[in-house]
Write a protein that holds these residues in place. Structure first.
Motif, PDB file in Angstrom:
ATOM      1  N   THR A  72      -2.714   1.910 -15.172  1.00  0.00           N
ATOM      2  CA  THR A  72      -2.410   0.987 -14.082  1.00  0.00           C
ATOM      3  C   THR A  72      -2.053   1.753 -12.812  1.00  0.00           C
ATOM      4  OG1 THR A  72      -1.586  -0.670 -15.642  1.00  0.00           O
ATOM      5  CG2 THR A  72      -0.896  -0.905 -13.354  1.00  0.00           C
ATOM      6  N   ALA A  73      -1.250   2.813 -12.958  1.00  0.00           N
ATOM      7  CA  ALA A  73      -0.836   3.609 -11.806  1.00  0.00           C
ATOM      8  C   ALA A  73      -2.031   4.269 -11.126  1.00  0.00           C
ATOM      9  CB  ALA A  73       0.176   4.665 -12.236  1.00  0.00           C
ATOM     10  N   CYS A  74      -2.969   4.747 -11.920  1.00  0.00           N
ATOM     11  CA  CYS A  74      -4.164   5.389 -11.364  1.00  0.00           C
ATOM     12  C   CYS A  74      -4.932   4.426 -10.468  1.00  0.00           C
ATOM     13  CB  CYS A  74      -5.064   5.888 -12.487  1.00  0.00           C
ATOM     14  SG  CYS A  74      -4.491   7.400 -13.271  1.00  0.00           S
ATOM     15  N   LYS A  75      -5.036   3.183 -10.899  1.00  0.00           N
ATOM     16  CA  LYS A  75      -5.743   2.178 -10.096  1.00  0.00           C
ATOM     17  C   LYS A  75      -5.035   1.946  -8.765  1.00  0.00           C
ATOM     18  CE  LYS A  75      -7.394  -0.266 -14.229  1.00  0.00           C
ATOM     19  NZ  LYS A  75      -7.261  -1.494 -15.037  1.00  0.00           N
ATOM     20  N   GLY A  76      -3.705   2.069  -8.776  1.00  0.00           N
ATOM     21  CA  GLY A  76      -2.941   1.859  -7.555  1.00  0.00           C
ATOM     22  C   GLY A  76      -2.760   3.105  -6.723  1.00  0.00           C
ATOM     23  N   GLY A  77      -3.219   4.250  -7.228  1.00  0.00           N
ATOM     24  CA  GLY A  77      -3.122   5.498  -6.479  1.00  0.00           C
ATOM     25  C   GLY A  77      -1.718   6.049  -6.363  1.00  0.00           C
ATOM     26  N   ILE A  78      -0.880   5.823  -7.398  1.00  0.00           N
ATOM     27  CA  ILE A  78       0.487   6.348  -7.346  1.00  0.00           C
ATOM     28  C   ILE A  78       0.741   7.278  -8.533  1.00  0.00           C
ATOM     29  CG2 ILE A  78       1.223   4.215  -6.215  1.00  0.00           C
ATOM     30  CD1 ILE A  78       2.808   3.632  -8.798  1.00  0.00           C
ATOM     31  N   MET A 102       0.848  -1.202   0.000  1.00  0.00           N
ATOM     32  CA  MET A 102       0.000   0.000   0.000  1.00  0.00           C
ATOM     33  C   MET A 102       0.878   1.244   0.000  1.00  0.00           C
ATOM     34  SD  MET A 102      -2.809   1.226   2.857  1.00  0.00           S
ATOM     35  CE  MET A 102      -3.869  -0.169   2.500  1.00  0.00           C
ATOM     36  N   PRO A 103       0.568   2.251  -0.849  1.00  0.00           N
ATOM     37  CA  PRO A 103       1.337   3.502  -0.825  1.00  0.00           C
ATOM     38  C   PRO A 103       1.302   4.149   0.550  1.00  0.00           C
ATOM     39  CG  PRO A 103      -0.068   3.393  -2.760  1.00  0.00           C
ATOM     40  CD  PRO A 103      -0.477   2.264  -1.870  1.00  0.00           C
ATOM     41  N   PHE A 104       2.241   5.064   0.778  1.00  0.00           N
ATOM     42  CA  PHE A 104       2.353   5.746   2.064  1.00  0.00           C
ATOM     43  C   PHE A 104       1.071   6.507   2.384  1.00  0.00           C
ATOM     44  CE2 PHE A 104       3.606   9.411   4.671  1.00  0.00           C
ATOM     45  CZ  PHE A 104       4.270   8.767   5.704  1.00  0.00           C
ATOM     46  N   ARG A 105       0.657   6.387   3.604  1.00  0.00           N
ATOM     47  CA  ARG A 105      -0.502   7.127   4.087  1.00  0.00           C
ATOM     48  C   ARG A 105      -0.048   8.044   5.216  1.00  0.00           C
ATOM     49  NH1 ARG A 105      -2.247   5.707  -0.116  1.00  0.00           N
ATOM     50  NH2 ARG A 105      -3.899   4.203  -0.530  1.00  0.00           N
ATOM     51  N   GLY A 106      -0.299   9.313   5.082  1.00  0.00           N
ATOM     52  CA  GLY A 106       0.134  10.267   6.087  1.00  0.00           C
ATOM     53  C   GLY A 106       0.735  11.488   5.430  1.00  0.00           C
ATOM     54  N   HIS A 107       1.214  12.410   6.245  1.00  0.00           N
ATOM     55  CA  HIS A 107       1.771  13.653   5.701  1.00  0.00           C
ATOM     56  C   HIS A 107       3.206  13.438   5.260  1.00  0.00           C
ATOM     57  CE1 HIS A 107       2.691  17.831   5.026  1.00  0.00           C
ATOM     58  NE2 HIS A 107       3.699  17.745   5.874  1.00  0.00           N
ATOM     59  N   ASN A 108       3.489  13.832   4.057  1.00  0.00           N
ATOM     60  CA  ASN A 108       4.844  13.810   3.508  1.00  0.00           C
ATOM     61  C   ASN A 108       4.883  14.909   2.456  1.00  0.00           C
ATOM     62  OD1 ASN A 108       6.686  12.957   1.127  1.00  0.00           O
ATOM     63  ND2 ASN A 108       7.471  11.739   2.841  1.00  0.00           N
ATOM     64  N   ARG A 109       5.800  15.853   2.593  1.00  0.00           N
ATOM     65  CA  ARG A 109       5.719  17.027   1.720  1.00  0.00           C
ATOM     66  C   ARG A 109       6.047  16.699   0.262  1.00  0.00           C
ATOM     67  NH1 ARG A 109      10.588  20.779   4.237  1.00  0.00           N
ATOM     68  NH2 ARG A 109      12.287  19.255   4.046  1.00  0.00           N
ATOM     69  N   ALA A 110       6.918  15.729   0.002  1.00  0.00           N
ATOM     70  CA  ALA A 110       7.177  15.343  -1.388  1.00  0.00           C
ATOM     71  C   ALA A 110       5.922  14.747  -2.008  1.00  0.00           C
ATOM     72  CB  ALA A 110       8.328  14.343  -1.453  1.00  0.00           C
ATOM     73  N   LEU A 111       5.258  13.890  -1.242  1.00  0.00           N
ATOM     74  CA  LEU A 111       4.019  13.268  -1.727  1.00  0.00           C
ATOM     75  C   LEU A 111       2.951  14.325  -1.968  1.00  0.00           C
ATOM     76  CD1 LEU A 111       2.949  10.359  -2.244  1.00  0.00           C
ATOM     77  CD2 LEU A 111       1.988  10.434   0.054  1.00  0.00           C
TER      78      LEU A 111
END
Length: 252
Positions: free
Chosen positions: A196-202, A1-10
């Protein structure tokens, strides 16, 4: 699962993706590059990413990283710090422990899941490069002789399942300079990877943008690129100015 939370790069890159633009990740090798990135971002009132290579750790044991973090923290616009092409699990762990990085690109494909979990636990997001983007870059070891292998949507899906946050697909771009024909991009492949990336949320990252014009950037951004790595466009000008002004190395 992609990172969940605050990260300024994200946050910076997610905002770019939502707004239909891409953020420049400026490859910096010294303090001048870091300052130029921040000053340009502030002048344009636009976000940016300070991007360092592993040599920033190996050469000065993290001093440049701390300078980059302080510059990003003090910037009046959103600026993050990212490490590109980290090729050693030991170096990745050392970089995370040093602090200062918002994101790290890791290249040890066999350890992607393990390293992603570790970096996420430190609040750091992860970029990965499935396939192989041809060519080589300053500060990156042993890439010049590796054959370019284009990313497939299936590879993208496999990497996304390992929890990464950014994907740098190989779709014809080249690290370093292009031959006289210029970039030969497989934009249809990029579009399928984006689906594909959109489905994975990245989000997608563009490596090898040397010589791109506005139209070519736009074609990539339209197909999901939200972070663009910039190296020669800044550093070639820097070294050219040094040569023009007669700078000489007097340290020897």
């Amino acid at each position: 699962m992609p990172f969940r939370g605050h990260n300024r790069a994200l946050d910076i890159v997610n905002t770019a993706a939502a707004g239909g633009y891409a953020v420049p990740a400026m490859c910096c090798f010294n303090l001048e590059g870091i300052l130029a990135t921040v000053k340009a971002a502030e002048a344009k009132r636009s976000p940016a990413i300070i991007q360092l290579f592993p040599c920033a750790i190996e050469f000065a044991d993290g001093l440049l990283i701390h300078a980059a973090k302080e510059a990003a923290d003090k910037a009046s616009v959103p600026v993050a710090v990212h490490m590109d092409h980290a090729q050693s699990p030991g170096l990745i762990r050392h970089a995370a422990e040093l602090g200062g990085f918002d994101g790290i690109m890791e290249e040890n494909l066999a350890k992607t899941k393990e390293l992603t979990s570790f970096l996420h636990s430190k609040g750091i997001i992860v970029e990965a490069e499935p396939g192989r983007i041809n060519g080589g870059e300053d500060g990156v070891a042993d890439t010049e002789d590796l054959e370019g292998i284009l990313t497939t949507p299936e590879q993208a899906e496999e990497f996304i399942s390992l929890g990464i946050d950014w994907l740098a697909p190989a779709f014809g771009s080249v690290h370093g300079k292009y031959d006289p024909k210029g970039p030969q991009l497989d934009l249809e492949r990029l579009e399928r990877i984006h689906e594909t990336a959109c489905k994975g949320g990245i989000q997608l990252v563009l490596h090898g943008a040397a010589g791109f014009d506005e139209k070519l950037y736009g074609m990539c951004i339209k197909r999901g690129v939200a972070k663009v790595n910039i190296n020669g466009a800044m550093n070639s000008h820097f070294t050219a100015v040094l040569a023009e002004t007669g700078w000489q190395d007097t340290t020897n």
